[in-house]
Design an enzyme around this catalytic site. Structure first.
Site, PDB file in Angstrom:
ATOM      1  N   ARG A   1      -3.866  -0.853 -27.311  1.00 55.67           N
ATOM      2  CA  ARG A   1      -4.421  -2.348 -27.337  1.00 55.67           C
ATOM      3  C   ARG A   1      -4.405  -2.799 -28.780  1.00 55.67           C
ATOM      4  O   ARG A   1      -4.275  -4.125 -28.779  1.00 55.67           O
ATOM      5  CB  ARG A   1      -5.863  -2.061 -26.765  1.00 55.67           C
ATOM      6  CG  ARG A   1      -5.956  -1.698 -25.459  1.00 55.67           C
ATOM      7  CD  ARG A   1      -7.166  -1.757 -24.649  1.00 55.67           C
ATOM      8  NE  ARG A   1      -7.787  -3.117 -24.513  1.00 55.67           N
ATOM      9  CZ  ARG A   1      -9.030  -3.512 -24.512  1.00 55.67           C
ATOM     10  NH1 ARG A   1     -10.039  -2.639 -24.513  1.00 55.67           N
ATOM     11  NH2 ARG A   1      -9.141  -4.756 -24.365  1.00 55.67           N
TER      12      ARG A   1
ATOM     13  N   HIS B   1     -19.368  -7.089 -28.198  1.00 49.84           N
ATOM     14  CA  HIS B   1     -18.875  -5.888 -27.642  1.00 49.84           C
ATOM     15  C   HIS B   1     -18.148  -5.177 -28.663  1.00 49.84           C
ATOM     16  O   HIS B   1     -17.263  -4.166 -28.663  1.00 49.84           O
ATOM     17  CB  HIS B   1     -18.166  -5.884 -26.439  1.00 49.84           C
ATOM     18  CG  HIS B   1     -18.998  -6.132 -25.245  1.00 49.84           C
ATOM     19  ND1 HIS B   1     -18.498  -6.528 -24.044  1.00 49.84           N
ATOM     20  CD2 HIS B   1     -20.496  -6.002 -25.140  1.00 49.84           C
ATOM     21  CE1 HIS B   1     -19.404  -6.481 -23.071  1.00 49.84           C
ATOM     22  NE2 HIS B   1     -20.661  -6.318 -23.805  1.00 49.84           N
TER      23      HIS B   1
ATOM     24  N   CYS C   1     -16.253   5.963 -38.890  1.00 49.90           N
ATOM     25  CA  CYS C   1     -16.526   7.416 -38.450  1.00 49.90           C
ATOM     26  C   CYS C   1     -17.505   7.602 -37.524  1.00 49.90           C
ATOM     27  O   CYS C   1     -18.535   7.057 -37.421  1.00 49.90           O
ATOM     28  CB  CYS C   1     -16.897   8.030 -39.802  1.00 49.90           C
ATOM     29  SG  CYS C   1     -17.189   9.946 -39.464  1.00 49.90           S
TER      30      CYS C   1
ATOM     31  N   SER D   1     -16.555 -12.371 -15.898  1.00 49.32           N
ATOM     32  CA  SER D   1     -16.756 -12.194 -14.628  1.00 49.32           C
ATOM     33  C   SER D   1     -18.357 -12.135 -14.399  1.00 49.32           C
ATOM     34  O   SER D   1     -19.087 -11.617 -13.074  1.00 49.32           O
ATOM     35  CB  SER D   1     -16.292 -10.543 -14.079  1.00 49.32           C
ATOM     36  OG  SER D   1     -16.476  -9.559 -14.831  1.00 49.32           O
TER      37      SER D   1
ATOM     38  N   ALA E   1      -8.665 -21.102 -19.057  1.00 44.95           N
ATOM     39  CA  ALA E   1      -8.991 -21.419 -20.575  1.00 44.95           C
ATOM     40  C   ALA E   1      -8.184 -22.410 -20.926  1.00 44.95           C
ATOM     41  O   ALA E   1      -8.347 -23.607 -21.614  1.00 44.95           O
ATOM     42  CB  ALA E   1      -9.425 -20.220 -21.200  1.00 44.95           C
TER      43      ALA E   1
HETATM   44  P1  OAD Z   1     -13.395  -9.143 -16.623  1.00 44.58           P
HETATM   45  O1  OAD Z   1     -11.918  -8.857 -16.820  1.00 44.58           O
HETATM   46  O2  OAD Z   1     -14.439  -8.537 -15.871  1.00 44.58           O
HETATM   47  O3  OAD Z   1     -13.117 -10.895 -16.092  1.00 44.58           O
HETATM   48  C1  OAD Z   1     -12.308 -11.516 -16.524  1.00 44.58           C
HETATM   49  C2  OAD Z   1     -12.826 -12.860 -16.136  1.00 44.58           C
HETATM   50  O4  OAD Z   1     -11.719 -13.998 -16.397  1.00 44.58           O
HETATM   51  C3  OAD Z   1     -12.576 -13.070 -14.591  1.00 44.58           C
HETATM   52  O5  OAD Z   1     -13.758 -13.809 -13.688  1.00 44.58           O
HETATM   53  C4  OAD Z   1     -11.410 -14.044 -14.183  1.00 44.58           C
HETATM   54  O6  OAD Z   1     -11.502 -14.652 -13.207  1.00 44.58           O
HETATM   55  C5  OAD Z   1     -11.297 -14.700 -15.475  1.00 44.58           C
HETATM   56  N1  OAD Z   1      -9.906 -15.224 -15.740  1.00 44.58           N
HETATM   57  C6  OAD Z   1      -8.806 -14.861 -15.367  1.00 44.58           C
HETATM   58  N2  OAD Z   1      -7.776 -15.308 -16.177  1.00 44.58           N
HETATM   59  C7  OAD Z   1      -8.345 -16.511 -16.794  1.00 44.58           C
HETATM   60  C8  OAD Z   1      -7.988 -17.659 -17.413  1.00 44.58           C
HETATM   61  N3  OAD Z   1      -6.813 -17.628 -17.568  1.00 44.58           N
HETATM   62  N4  OAD Z   1      -8.705 -18.517 -17.956  1.00 44.58           N
HETATM   63  C9  OAD Z   1      -9.908 -18.268 -17.700  1.00 44.58           C
HETATM   64  N5  OAD Z   1     -10.572 -17.223 -16.853  1.00 44.58           N
HETATM   65  C10 OAD Z   1      -9.958 -16.411 -16.384  1.00 44.58           C
HETATM   66  O7  OAD Z   1     -13.878  -9.701 -18.267  1.00 44.58           O
HETATM   67  P2  OAD Z   1     -15.301  -9.872 -18.978  1.00 44.58           P
HETATM   68  O8  OAD Z   1     -15.982 -10.402 -18.047  1.00 44.58           O
HETATM   69  O9  OAD Z   1     -15.086  -9.995 -19.932  1.00 44.58           O
HETATM   70  O10 OAD Z   1     -16.895  -4.407 -22.153  1.00 44.58           O
HETATM   71  O11 OAD Z   1     -15.598  -8.030 -19.099  1.00 44.58           O
HETATM   72  C11 OAD Z   1     -16.835  -7.884 -19.611  1.00 44.58           C
HETATM   73  C12 OAD Z   1     -16.891  -6.538 -20.389  1.00 44.58           C
HETATM   74  O12 OAD Z   1     -16.459  -5.388 -19.308  1.00 44.58           O
HETATM   75  C13 OAD Z   1     -15.765  -6.392 -21.225  1.00 44.58           C
HETATM   76  O13 OAD Z   1     -16.011  -6.965 -22.583  1.00 44.58           O
HETATM   77  C14 OAD Z   1     -15.746  -4.792 -21.617  1.00 44.58           C
HETATM   78  C15 OAD Z   1     -15.534  -4.632 -20.057  1.00 44.58           C
HETATM   79  O14 OAD Z   1     -16.319  -3.365 -19.701  1.00 44.58           O
HETATM   80  C16 OAD Z   1     -16.682  -3.463 -22.674  1.00 44.58           C
HETATM   81  O15 OAD Z   1     -15.772  -2.733 -23.233  1.00 44.58           O
HETATM   82  C17 OAD Z   1     -18.078  -2.770 -23.292  1.00 44.58           C
END
Ligand code: OAD
Length: 266
Positions: free
Chosen positions: A80, A135, A143, A211, A253
């Site tokens: 990543r 996050h 470490c 999400s 976005a």
């Molecule tokens: P998700 O993958 O859960 O959600 C991504 C969101 O982005 C969804 O609601 C999509 O509809 C939206 N999306 C997709 N393409 C998009 C675009 N081009 N423009 C705008 N929105 C778009 O990601 P997060 O909500 O960020 O945590 O997930 C939260 C956390 O879950 C992450 O930070 C990670 C994961 O576990 C850790 O690793 C602790």
């Protein structure tokens, strides 16, 4: 001042959003994985393209997974790192950086604070300062035992590989771990408080590309509303947050933010 209709919004909603955004001196933007999707960083939970469709998150994003198989977990994070290095900020990241420079109507400075769940550095590379990385950061290696930061080189595989040994800490010799927050771990010290303070002290909170499933970050839009702050969601899909926002803007976005900021600049 032109009467632009923002793409993906009805004219009345568009006017309302522009009115709130123009009047907002203090704006907090909460970003999630969707913010970086158009840069080519896969989101976590979207069917087909989500990173975790191919990998079981419980295998990769927990302290238990790390304990059980460091080389497996490290290989995934190292991949990543390469993925993020190889992509660029998208038009949405760039628009947020520009928004911070759009003067408030009375000529004073606008405050635009970015609070992100993302562990990439695309906001910073677009020219924004990030108030809080809730996050953690992909490259803030440390470490696992003595917590010393590690800024040495790491091997970055071009393709996902199954195993890669993590580097060793120069101070104590234990394994170096990714600087991200895993499920069940505390957020970086102070990060949530800083984010909550920004939200309380805002005229507008814009929630982009999350999400809304992972707490405590997912609680920030409700904190804002509870304080009477206008909350707008920018997301092409309906989410957990959608029911509880003032405006749900169904747009990406990179599709929405440049249009919004261009309208504010006129
Ligand atoms: P998700 O993958 O859960 O959600 C991504 C969101 O982005 C969804 O609601 C999509 O509809 C939206 N999306 C997709 N393409 C998009 C675009 N081009 N423009 C705008 N929105 C778009 O990601 P997060 O909500 O960020 O945590 O997930 C939260 C956390 O879950 C992450 O930070 C990670 C994961 O576990 C850790 O690793 C602790």
């Amino acid at each position: 001042m032109t009467d632009t209709t923002l793409p993906g919004l009805e004219p009345a909603q568009s006017r309302r959003l522009l009115e709130v955004a123009r009047a907002a001196r203090r704006v907090t933007v909460l970003t999630g994985a969707g913010m970086s999707a158009e840069s080519g960083v896969p989101t976590f939970r979207v069917a087909q393209s989500g990173l975790w469709e191919r990998f079981d998150p419980t295998m990769l994003a927990t302290p238990e997974a790390w304990e059980a198989d460091r080389e497996f977990v490290w290989a995934w994070y190292a991949w990543r790192v390469g993925l993020v290095r190889g992509v660029e900020p998208n038009a949405g990241h760039l628009a947020l950086a520009r928004w911070a420079e759009v003067p408030w109507p009375d000529g004073g400075r606008r405050q635009l604070r970015i609070v992100t769940q993302n562990v990439d550095d695309l906001h910073e590379r677009a020219g924004s300062q990030v108030l809080a990385h809730l996050h953690g950061s992909l490259t803030a290696f440390r470490c696992e035992a003595c917590e010393s930061p590690y800024d040495g080189a790491i091997d970055v595989p071009a393709e996902p590989v199954e195993r890669l040994p993590p580097p060793r800490c120069a101070s104590c010799g234990e394994a170096v771990r990714p600087g991200v927050v895993w499920f069940g771990e505390m957020l970086p010290e102070g990060a949530f408080d800083v984010a909550a303070d920004a939200v309380f002290d805002s005229d507008l909170v814009l929630v982009v590309g999350t999400s809304g499933l992972v707490y405590p970050a997912a609680g920030l839009p409700d904190l804002a509303r509870g304080h009477g702050v206008a909350v707008v969601e920018l997301n092409p899909e309906r989410t957990e947050v959608s029911e509880r926002v003032d405006i749900a803007w169904r747009q990406t976005a990179a599709g929405g933010l440049p249009a919004l900021v261009a309208a504010l600049e006129t």
